[in-house]
Design a protein around this motif. Structure first.
Motif, PDB file in Angstrom:
ATOM      1  N   MET A 184      26.269  44.112  42.485  1.00  7.22           N
ATOM      2  CA  MET A 184      27.305  45.142  42.443  1.00  7.22           C
ATOM      3  C   MET A 184      26.747  46.533  42.714  1.00  7.22           C
ATOM      4  SD  MET A 184      29.924  44.147  39.392  1.00  7.22           S
ATOM      5  CE  MET A 184      31.162  42.880  39.652  1.00  7.22           C
ATOM      6  N   GLY A 185      27.559  47.344  43.414  1.00  4.01           N
ATOM      7  CA  GLY A 185      27.246  48.749  43.581  1.00  4.01           C
ATOM      8  C   GLY A 185      27.769  49.571  42.420  1.00  4.01           C
ATOM      9  N   ALA A 186      27.683  50.891  42.550  1.00  3.10           N
ATOM     10  CA  ALA A 186      28.058  51.769  41.445  1.00  3.10           C
ATOM     11  C   ALA A 186      29.555  51.730  41.151  1.00  3.10           C
ATOM     12  CB  ALA A 186      27.622  53.196  41.758  1.00  3.10           C
ATOM     13  N   TRP A 187      30.374  51.522  42.186  1.00  2.70           N
ATOM     14  CA  TRP A 187      31.823  51.586  41.986  1.00  2.70           C
ATOM     15  C   TRP A 187      32.428  50.244  41.586  1.00  2.70           C
ATOM     16  CZ3 TRP A 187      35.123  48.620  44.953  1.00  2.70           C
ATOM     17  CH2 TRP A 187      34.560  48.046  46.103  1.00  2.70           C
ATOM     18  N   HIS A 188      31.704  49.153  41.804  1.00  4.04           N
ATOM     19  CA  HIS A 188      32.258  47.831  41.521  1.00  4.04           C
ATOM     20  C   HIS A 188      32.638  47.630  40.046  1.00  4.04           C
ATOM     21  CE1 HIS A 188      30.429  46.844  45.496  1.00  4.04           C
ATOM     22  NE2 HIS A 188      31.498  46.069  45.585  1.00  4.04           N
ATOM     23  N   PRO A 189      31.796  48.009  39.081  1.00  2.26           N
ATOM     24  CA  PRO A 189      32.198  47.809  37.683  1.00  2.26           C
ATOM     25  C   PRO A 189      33.478  48.558  37.316  1.00  2.26           C
ATOM     26  CG  PRO A 189      29.838  48.198  37.824  1.00  2.26           C
ATOM     27  CD  PRO A 189      30.406  48.490  39.184  1.00  2.26           C
ATOM     28  N   VAL A 190      33.635  49.781  37.843  1.00  2.00           N
ATOM     29  CA  VAL A 190      34.851  50.559  37.554  1.00  2.00           C
ATOM     30  C   VAL A 190      36.072  49.850  38.124  1.00  2.00           C
ATOM     31  CG1 VAL A 190      36.015  52.760  37.895  1.00  2.00           C
ATOM     32  CG2 VAL A 190      33.535  52.700  37.514  1.00  2.00           C
ATOM     33  N   ALA A 191      35.957  49.384  39.356  1.00  2.00           N
ATOM     34  CA  ALA A 191      37.068  48.664  39.976  1.00  2.00           C
ATOM     35  C   ALA A 191      37.385  47.385  39.214  1.00  2.00           C
ATOM     36  CB  ALA A 191      36.729  48.343  41.436  1.00  2.00           C
ATOM     37  N   LEU A 192      36.357  46.722  38.698  1.00  2.00           N
ATOM     38  CA  LEU A 192      36.570  45.488  37.954  1.00  2.00           C
ATOM     39  C   LEU A 192      37.282  45.750  36.632  1.00  2.00           C
ATOM     40  CD1 LEU A 192      36.161  42.470  37.935  1.00  2.00           C
ATOM     41  CD2 LEU A 192      33.866  42.814  37.002  1.00  2.00           C
ATOM     42  N   VAL A 193      36.949  46.850  35.968  1.00  2.00           N
ATOM     43  CA  VAL A 193      37.641  47.212  34.726  1.00  2.00           C
ATOM     44  C   VAL A 193      39.122  47.451  35.009  1.00  2.00           C
ATOM     45  CG1 VAL A 193      37.873  48.976  32.934  1.00  2.00           C
ATOM     46  CG2 VAL A 193      35.596  48.163  33.588  1.00  2.00           C
ATOM     47  N   VAL A 194      39.425  48.196  36.074  1.00  2.00           N
ATOM     48  CA  VAL A 194      40.819  48.467  36.435  1.00  2.00           C
ATOM     49  C   VAL A 194      41.551  47.169  36.749  1.00  2.00           C
ATOM     50  CG1 VAL A 194      42.330  49.604  38.111  1.00  2.00           C
ATOM     51  CG2 VAL A 194      40.295  50.790  37.247  1.00  2.00           C
ATOM     52  N   LEU A 195      40.900  46.287  37.502  1.00  2.00           N
ATOM     53  CA  LEU A 195      41.516  45.009  37.841  1.00  2.00           C
ATOM     54  C   LEU A 195      41.832  44.201  36.586  1.00  2.00           C
ATOM     55  CD1 LEU A 195      42.352  42.846  39.905  1.00  2.00           C
ATOM     56  CD2 LEU A 195      39.967  42.062  39.904  1.00  2.00           C
ATOM     57  N   CYS A 196      40.913  44.166  35.642  1.00  2.00           N
ATOM     58  CA  CYS A 196      41.130  43.417  34.402  1.00  2.00           C
ATOM     59  C   CYS A 196      42.314  43.965  33.623  1.00  2.00           C
ATOM     60  CB  CYS A 196      39.877  43.458  33.532  1.00  2.00           C
ATOM     61  SG  CYS A 196      38.484  42.507  34.176  1.00  2.00           S
ATOM     62  N   LEU A 197      42.417  45.284  33.529  1.00  2.00           N
ATOM     63  CA  LEU A 197      43.521  45.891  32.792  1.00  2.00           C
ATOM     64  C   LEU A 197      44.862  45.575  33.460  1.00  2.00           C
ATOM     65  CD1 LEU A 197      41.934  49.365  31.965  1.00  2.00           C
ATOM     66  CD2 LEU A 197      42.443  47.530  30.341  1.00  2.00           C
ATOM     67  N   VAL A 198      44.898  45.644  34.790  1.00  2.00           N
ATOM     68  CA  VAL A 198      46.135  45.345  35.517  1.00  2.00           C
ATOM     69  C   VAL A 198      46.521  43.883  35.314  1.00  2.00           C
ATOM     70  CG1 VAL A 198      47.167  45.146  37.811  1.00  2.00           C
ATOM     71  CG2 VAL A 198      45.814  47.170  37.218  1.00  2.00           C
ATOM     72  N   LEU A 199      45.549  42.981  35.427  1.00  2.00           N
ATOM     73  CA  LEU A 199      45.840  41.559  35.260  1.00  2.00           C
ATOM     74  C   LEU A 199      46.293  41.240  33.847  1.00  2.00           C
ATOM     75  CD1 LEU A 199      42.900  39.945  37.271  1.00  2.00           C
ATOM     76  CD2 LEU A 199      45.300  40.103  37.934  1.00  2.00           C
ATOM     77  N   MET A 200      45.621  41.792  32.858  1.00  4.61           N
ATOM     78  CA  MET A 200      46.009  41.539  31.471  1.00  4.61           C
ATOM     79  C   MET A 200      47.436  41.980  31.212  1.00  4.61           C
ATOM     80  SD  MET A 200      42.708  42.585  29.135  1.00  4.61           S
ATOM     81  CE  MET A 200      43.537  42.094  27.613  1.00  4.61           C
ATOM     82  N   HIS A 201      47.740  43.209  31.582  1.00  4.87           N
ATOM     83  CA  HIS A 201      49.072  43.737  31.291  1.00  4.87           C
ATOM     84  C   HIS A 201      50.137  42.998  32.096  1.00  4.87           C
ATOM     85  CE1 HIS A 201      51.340  46.833  29.225  1.00  4.87           C
ATOM     86  NE2 HIS A 201      52.075  46.977  30.306  1.00  4.87           N
ATOM     87  N   GLY A 202      49.816  42.683  33.352  1.00  6.57           N
ATOM     88  CA  GLY A 202      50.787  41.980  34.181  1.00  6.57           C
ATOM     89  C   GLY A 202      51.068  40.578  33.694  1.00  6.57           C
TER      90      GLY A 202
END
Length: 278
Positions: A184-202
């Protein structure tokens, strides 16, 4: 006197039938939740090398989690108190141990007589998802003896923690978590956190799964108090499991955080799925 004995026999027979049925559900739940981990090579190796204090802490955490699951969602009747909760958790543990030992023995992973100490270590590691699965199955599968769960805020968080544990425990011992984090690069973990939050709430509030919940108190409040908090719980569970399995040994803080974020993807989905199932 004979008539009284005849009157007492049916309830005893019914109690034994319910206990057998409940134990059978626990056995099945242990297999369903733990089978991926039972057939994972890394966990067999970790059972031989994991420091004993980490194994002891993991067992203690498993005991506490299953006991509190029994209190909130167990198969016992309301008002039984802590003796009933402990008995409920005890049945779940016994059936989880039996299921785990049986499968590992048949697969020739353990040799209970010759290498009983190594076998005990491997079984102890496998007990985390097995015991949670057994406890969940006793309360949720079938109808006999099921108790209406306590839907407090604390109970919601506990259920999410249990779901996170089951999903994360099956992946945490594998090398894939470390390999993915390393790529992973520097931005991948941030994008993964956002993805997890969207998936959980959805999953819980938006996409229309059976059991979907309304956003009580508004979308923003539900997002902050349940989705965000649930993700934090999943992240903490992921970090603890990775530390227990030695994935943080010899790595820097940035790599450790990235590994936890990677594992939090299945852990957060497990937390969301647990709330849907309830």
């Amino acid at each position: 006197m004979a008539d009284r004995g005849d009157q007492q026999a049916p309830p005893r027979t019914e109690d034994r039938h319910l206990l057998a049925k409940s134990s059978g559900r626990a056995f099945g739940g242990a297999l369903l939740f733990a089978l991926p981990l039972l057939m994972t090579m890394e966990i067999w190796e970790l059972g031989l090398s994991i420091p004993r204090y980490r194994l002891g802490l993991l067992l203690a955490a498993t005991v506490l989690l299953v006991v509190f699951l029994s209190q909130h969602f167990g198969a016992g009747m309301p008002g039984v108190g802590w003796p009933g909760y402990l008995a409920d958790a005890g049945v779940a543990f016994v059936m989880a141990a039996v299921a785990t030992a049986l499968v590992l023995g048949v697969l020739a992973v353990i040799r209970p007589v010759q290498g009983w100490q190594d076998s005990l270590s491997i079984i102890s590691l496998e007990m985390l998802p097995a015991a949670v699965g057994a406890s969940f199955a006793r309360s949720q599968l079938g109808v006999g003896g099921r108790r209406v769960p306590t839907t407090t805020y604390g109970g919601e968080l506990l259920l999410m923690a249990a779901g996170a544990v089951v999903f994360a425990a099956n992946i945490a011992p594998t090398e894939e978590v470390v390999l993915l984090a390393a790529k992973m690069g520097a931005w991948h973990p941030v994008a993964l956190v956002v993805l997890c939050l969207v998936l959980m709430h959805g999953f819980v509030y938006s996409v229309g799964f059976r059991g979907q919940e309304p956003a009580v108190g508004g979308v923003l409040r539900s997002f902050l108090t349940l989705t965000v908090v649930g993700y934090v719980i999943a992240l903490v569970v992921s970090a603890y499991l990775l530390w227990t399995f030695g994935r943080f040994d010899g790595v820097g803080a940035a790599m450790a955080v990235t590994e936890a974020v990677v594992l939090a993807l299945p852990a957060s989905l497990g937390a969301a799925a647990a709330r849907l199932i309830l």
